[in-house]
Design a protein around this motif. Structure first.
Motif: not given
Length: 203
Positions: A62-72, A129-140
């Motif tokens: 728990a991290f009260p008072g924080y906003d979190r963004l997570i990605a696999v 904000m958190l942005t994922l980048l991938a050069g090997s997948a056309a849909h990303r």
């Protein structure tokens, strides 16, 4: 005045989870200083970008008072149940999932261990904000124009290219990061490269 700092794996810090369930690798953090007026203990931060391995189902700290963004970023994916709501599934390199740090969150890898990247933000003083980048997948996305008071670009695989506004292109190899203050930048992931870009805006 814009500033740029290179960070290598030697700059990372291993930090135990608050709930004792594992260890996270802190890529970069901005401490919030001592004597917080809201009563939270010292050692808090304005923002933090970290990577953690999840090998089995369990609760998030728990991290009260924080906003979190997570990605696999490695492994098949995970399911997250927030405050008892129906689970939300995220696969590798899917868009980041946002949730409040004080929420009760249960995480379950869908098919074996995963690795995730986290952006945590002190809600009172920052957004982002958190942005994922991938050069090997056309849909990303493989190109992202980043802007913010603070930018943290981390290469997961291959070699990222970061071009600050009115500056020369910089390369970021896998496992390394680029920390920019007061600068906009174009972040590119060529074929075979993957990365993550955290953008922090001060309130």
């Amino acid at each position: 005045m814009p500033s740029i700092t290179r960070l290598s794996p030697a700059d990372h810090r291993r930090v135990p989870w608050k709930n004792g369930g594992g260890v996270t690798t802190e890529l970069a953090v901005e401490p919030s200083g001592d004597g917080r007026p809201d009563g939270r203990p010292d050692g808090c931060f304005v923002w933090r970008v970290s990577i953690a391995d999840v090998v089995e189902p369990g609760p998030f700290s728990a991290f009260p008072g924080y906003d979190r963004l997570i990605a696999v970023v490695e492994g098949e994916g995970m399911r997250l149940s927030v405050d008892g709501a129906p689970p939300v599934e995220r696969r590798r390199l899917d868009p980041a999932f946002a949730f409040p740090g004080e929420a009760a969150v249960w995480c379950e890898p869908t098919a074996g261990p995963i690795r995730d990247v986290n952006l945590m933000l002190d809600r009172a003083s920052a957004a982002g904000m958190l942005t994922l980048l991938a050069g090997s997948a056309a849909h990303r996305a493989n190109v992202h124009r980043a802007a913010g008071d603070v930018l943290l670009v981390h290469a997961l695989a291959g070699m990222l290219t970061v071009t600050p506004e009115d500056g020369e292109a910089l390369t970021v190899p896998a496992g390394h990061s680029l920390l920019l203050h007061g600068a906009e930048a174009l972040v590119e992931a060529p074929a075979g490269a993957e990365g993550v870009c955290a953008e922090i805006l001060r309130r």
